[in-house]
Write an enzyme that holds these catalytic residues in place. Sequence first.
Site, PDB file in Angstrom:
ATOM      1  CE1 TYR A   1      -2.110  -9.236   5.403  1.00 29.05           C
ATOM      2  CE2 TYR A   1      -1.760 -11.601   5.765  1.00 29.05           C
ATOM      3  CZ  TYR A   1      -1.707 -10.284   6.260  1.00 29.05           C
ATOM      4  OH  TYR A   1      -1.077 -10.064   7.483  1.00 29.05           O
TER       5      TYR A   1
ATOM      6  CG  LEU B   1      -6.553  -0.549   0.058  1.00 32.67           C
ATOM      7  CD1 LEU B   1      -6.170  -1.924   0.672  1.00 32.67           C
ATOM      8  CD2 LEU B   1      -7.512   0.319   0.643  1.00 32.67           C
ATOM      9  CG  HIS B   2      -1.747  -2.378  -4.046  1.00 36.68           C
ATOM     10  ND1 HIS B   2      -1.274  -2.536  -2.914  1.00 36.68           N
ATOM     11  CD2 HIS B   2      -1.586  -3.464  -4.755  1.00 36.68           C
ATOM     12  CE1 HIS B   2      -0.485  -3.388  -2.824  1.00 36.68           C
ATOM     13  NE2 HIS B   2      -0.710  -4.163  -4.048  1.00 36.68           N
TER      14      HIS B   2
ATOM     15  CE1 TYR C   1       1.267  -0.716  -3.478  1.00 38.56           C
ATOM     16  CE2 TYR C   1       2.395  -2.310  -5.018  1.00 38.56           C
ATOM     17  CZ  TYR C   1       1.434  -1.203  -4.730  1.00 38.56           C
ATOM     18  OH  TYR C   1       0.456  -0.976  -5.752  1.00 38.56           O
ATOM     19  CE1 TYR C   2       2.779  -5.696   4.642  1.00 37.58           C
ATOM     20  CE2 TYR C   2       4.731  -5.043   3.860  1.00 37.58           C
ATOM     21  CZ  TYR C   2       3.960  -6.092   4.266  1.00 37.58           C
ATOM     22  OH  TYR C   2       4.351  -7.403   4.571  1.00 37.58           O
TER      23      TYR C   2
END
Length: 234
Positions: A166, A173-174, A170-171
């Site tokens: 955070y 979830l990973h 890239y947006y």
Amino acid sequence: MTRQLKNDIYGVYHLSPPAELNDIKTTVIRPATEKHIKKYLHQEVYLIQESGEDYKNITLPFIESQSFSIQWVYNILEKKAEADRIVYENSDPDNGFILLPDFKWNQKQVEDLYLIAISQKKGIKSLRDLTADHLPLLRNILKEGTEAILKRYGLRGNQLRIYLHYQPSYYHLHVHFTALGHDAPGITVERAHLLYDVIQNLEMDSRYYETRMLTYALREDEALLKSFKEAGKC
């Protein structure tokens, strides 16, 4: 090999390794956006302390105003690209994920192992979106991801660093899986959040990441930093 100097037990030498040991790994981004180019340029960095309200009022509107393409992520999930690189897959649309090597890992030795677990579920942009409803997904990634890595690469869970970024790059979830002894990019305390801790925090408070202060670094020319400055927050 040529000797530059010799002094008692110390020696300095110059040598050129043979071609088979002189391999260079290159990642090509084409066409590269301005954001890609800036990512690899040296810049000053600044710490941001983002409250839950700051996220709603500054960060989220910024994310929604940008055209961040994650088509390449969907290509992986839909098996249109990189299908041959998949290490493990759970196809459940809500709690499943795909595990595959990160581009930064050449896959030649486990000492610098680096894999990414990409959630099958769309719409989870980052840590801020996670609630207790996502615990089955996070637990699956933790349990099945570590089991797959043990089976394929022989590294146990206590030999892995498993974390979320955070802000993420890239947006969608990973989760990152890296060998514990590997100093991978992005493992600093102001960016990496251990998956064990994320799960425990959500078990205690479903709205933990919606409301808590999150601290992270932004580079000098990042547009999000400008948004925080304009809001008088830094």
